[in-house]
Design a protein around this motif. Structure first.
Motif, short mmCIF file in Angstrom:
data_model
loop_
_atom_site.label_atom_id
_atom_site.label_comp_id
_atom_site.label_asym_id
_atom_site.label_seq_id
_atom_site.Cartn_x
_atom_site.Cartn_y
_atom_site.Cartn_z
N LYS A 93 0.83 -1.21 0.00
CA LYS A 93 0.00 0.00 0.00
C LYS A 93 0.86 1.25 0.00
O LYS A 93 0.52 2.27 -0.62
CB LYS A 93 -0.92 -0.02 1.22
N ALA A 96 2.44 1.26 -3.80
CA ALA A 96 1.56 1.12 -4.96
C ALA A 96 1.22 2.44 -5.65
O ALA A 96 1.12 2.47 -6.89
CB ALA A 96 0.28 0.39 -4.56
N PRO A 97 1.02 3.56 -4.94
CA PRO A 97 0.68 4.81 -5.64
C PRO A 97 1.72 5.25 -6.65
O PRO A 97 1.40 6.02 -7.57
CB PRO A 97 0.56 5.83 -4.49
N GLU A 98 2.96 4.78 -6.52
CA GLU A 98 4.01 5.18 -7.46
C GLU A 98 4.00 4.34 -8.74
O GLU A 98 4.76 4.63 -9.67
CB GLU A 98 5.38 5.07 -6.79
N THR A 100 0.93 3.31 -10.43
CA THR A 100 -0.36 3.30 -11.09
C THR A 100 -0.17 3.44 -12.60
O THR A 100 0.86 3.96 -13.06
CB THR A 100 -1.23 4.46 -10.59
N PRO A 101 -1.13 2.99 -13.41
CA PRO A 101 -1.01 3.17 -14.86
C PRO A 101 -0.77 4.62 -15.27
O PRO A 101 -0.01 4.89 -16.21
CB PRO A 101 -2.35 2.65 -15.38
N ARG A 102 -1.38 5.57 -14.54
CA ARG A 102 -1.19 6.99 -14.89
C ARG A 102 0.25 7.42 -14.63
O ARG A 102 0.86 8.12 -15.46
CB ARG A 102 -2.15 7.85 -14.06
N ARG A 103 0.83 6.99 -13.50
CA ARG A 103 2.21 7.36 -13.19
C ARG A 103 3.16 6.73 -14.21
O ARG A 103 4.13 7.35 -14.65
CB ARG A 103 2.57 6.88 -11.78
N ILE A 347 3.66 -5.74 -9.26
CA ILE A 347 3.34 -4.32 -9.15
C ILE A 347 3.91 -3.53 -10.33
O ILE A 347 3.41 -2.47 -10.69
CB ILE A 347 3.88 -3.76 -7.81
#
Length: 397
Positions: A93, A96-98, A100-103, A347
Motif C-alpha cells: 500500500k 503502490a501509488p508510485e 499506477t497506470p497513470r504514473r 506491481i
C-alpha cells in the motif's frame, strides 16, 4: 505418485522445457519433484490449478511463519515476496501509488528517448547482441533513473542481479545479495542526508500513509532490492524473448510490421508463449491443500510453473502456436499468468508492458531487415527455473 527427478530430463529441459511440461500436464496438474538443485517441492503445471495456488491464502510466502530458517530475506530485510498479509498489504500500500497506470504512462516520453538513443548507437553497426545493446540497458536505465541510482553503477548492478536470479556458482545469490544490499544502504543514507529529490527512493523516504505509517530503513532497502531485480531483469527477457519469438515466426512478424495496432497483442502473446518468468517464487502450505485431485501435505514447498500453465490446452487453444492476435479473439485471453495472480500480482506490470511495447516497435521501425545473425552459435540459456531467456541474442539488419 512417484517423485519426478527433473535432472533426469537432461540439459534439454533448460533449452526447451515446454514438451516436458506437456508430458507432466498429461499425467496430472500437480507433481512432487526433485529440482535441478536437488531440493524437493511440489510443482503445479496446470492453468486452473496454478491460478488457484497463486491466490490461495492457505499458501504462505513467509518462511518464518512455517518455522523455516530465513534465507536471503534475512540479509535484505522484509519484502513483499516473502510476506503475507497484513505485513504484505501494508508494504504494498505504501509503494503502490508510485506504480499506477497513470504514473507509468507519464514515463513514456523518457522511455522512448532512452530507446531512441540506444538505437542511435546500435543501428549504424548493422549487427548487435540485442541483449547487450537494447534489452538490458533500456530497463536498467529506466529503473535506475526511477530509483535515483547513479549511471556509473549500472553495469555493477547487472553483474549482481544476474548472479542472484540465474547464478553460475552455488554462493552467487547470497554473495551478490550481500553486495547489493550494502550498496543500497549507502545509497539510501546518501539520499536521506541530501536535499530533497524527485526520484522514487527519495519520495519513499518522505512517504507517510494517512495514519502516519512509513517505511523503515530495512523495508526501504528491501523494496529497492525487489524493484531493481524485478524492475529490470524480467523486462530484459521480455524484450529479447519477444524479438526472438517474432523472428522465429516470420508470418507473425510480417503481420505486426503491417499493422502496429497488433503490438499490444504481440507483447501479451510473448508473455504467454515465452514469458520471462518460468516459475513463481516459492510458497509454503500452512495446511493440507488439494489441487486437481492431488493433495499436498502441510509444511510443503510449492512452485507454480507459469510457463506450463500458460501453455495449458484446456485454457489456450493450440497453445504451442505463437499468435499475436490471440488476445483479440473473444474468450481466448489475455488471461496469462506471466505476472502472477492475486495479491502478489506484479506491481511493475504496467512499466514492463510499456517498455516492451516501445522497445519492440522502435526496433522494428528502425531495422526493417532485422533477422537472426546467421553466424551466431547456439544460445546460452539462463540456468535454473526462475528466469526464462538467453544471455545473448545476436541479430543483424
Amino acid at each position: 505418485m512417484a517423485v519426478i527427478e527433473l535432472a533426469d530430463y537432461g540439459p534439454d529441459f533448460n533449452v526447451n522445457p515446454y514438451p516436458y511440461y506437456a508430458k507432466l500436464r498429461e499425467a496430472g496438474p500437480v507433481h512432487e519433484v526433485v529440482g535441478l538443485d536437488g531440493n524437493r517441492f511440489w510443482l503445479v503445471v496446470g492453468y486452473e490449478e496454478g491460478r488457484s495456488a497463486l491466490a490461495d491464502s492457505r499458501l504462505s510466502k513467509a518462511p518464518a511463519t512455517m518455522g523455516y530458517e530465513p534465507g536471503d530475506e534475512a540479509i535484505m530485510g522484509p519484502h513483499v515476496l516473502t510476506l503475507d498479509p497484513p505485513d504484505h498489504t501494508r508494504l504494498r500500500k505504501l509503494v503502490a501509488p508510485e506504480f499506477t497506470p497513470r504514473r507509468v504512462e507519464a514515463l513514456r516520453p523518457r522511455v522512448q528517448r532512452i530507446t531512441d538513443e540506444l538505437l542511435d548507437a546500435m543501428v549504424p553497426a548493422g549487427h548487435a547482441d540485442l541483449v547487450d545493446a537494447l534489452a538490458f540497458p533500456l530497463p536498467i536505465t529506466v529503473i535506475s533513473e526511477l530509483l535515483g541510482v547513479p549511471h556509473a553503477d549500472r553495469d555493477t548492478f547487472r553483474a549482481w542481479t544476474n548472479e542472484i536470479v540465474a547464478p553460475t556458482t552455488p554462493t552467487g545469490p547470497r554473495d551478490n545479495t550481500i553486495a547489493l544490499c550494502a550498496y543500497l544502504d549507502e545509497l539510501i543514507e546518501d539520499k536521506r542526508c541530501s536535499a530533497p529529490a524527485d526520484d522514487l527512493l527519495s519520495t519513499l523516504l518522505r512517504t507517510r500513509a494517512e495514519d502516519g505509517d512509513r517505511l523503515s530503513a530495512a523495508e526501504l532497502r528491501a523494496w529497492a532490492y525487489v524493484l531493481l531485480i524485478a524492475g529490470h531483469e524480467t523486462t530484459v527477457n521480455l524484450i529479447s524473448n519477444a524479438v526472438r519469438s517474432l523472428l522465429s515466426h516470420p508470418g507473425q512478424l510480417a503481420a505486426l510490421r503491417a499493422d502496429f495496432s497488433l503490438l499490444d497483442g504481440a507483447i501479451e502473446e510473448t508473455l504467454r508463449y515465452e514469458g520471462p518468468v518460468e516459475t513463481s517464487t516459492i510458497r509454503f502450505t500452512r495446511e493440507p491443500v488439494s489441487y486437481g485431485g492431488t493433495e499436498i501435505p502441510a509444511r510443503q514447498t510449492v512452485l507454480v510453473a507459469l510457463a506450463s500453465a500458460d501453455r495449458d490446452p484446456t485454457r489456450f487453444p493450440d497453445p504451442d502456436s505463437f499468435d499475436i492476435r490471440r488476445s483479440a479473439t473473444p474468450g481466448r485471453g489475455p488471461a496469462h499468468l506471466a505476472f502472477g495472480h492475486g495479491i502478489h500480482f506484479c506491481i511493475g506490470a504496467p512499466l514492463a508492458r510499456l517498455e516492451g511495447r516501445i522497445a519492440v516497435r522502435a526496433l522494428l521501425e528502425r531495422c526493417p531487415g532485422l533477422a537472426f545473425d546467421p553466424e551466431a552459435g547456439p544460445y546460452e540459456w539462463l540456468p535454473g527455473m526462475l528466469i526464462r531467456g538467453v544471455r545473448e541474442l545476436p541479430v543483424r539488419w
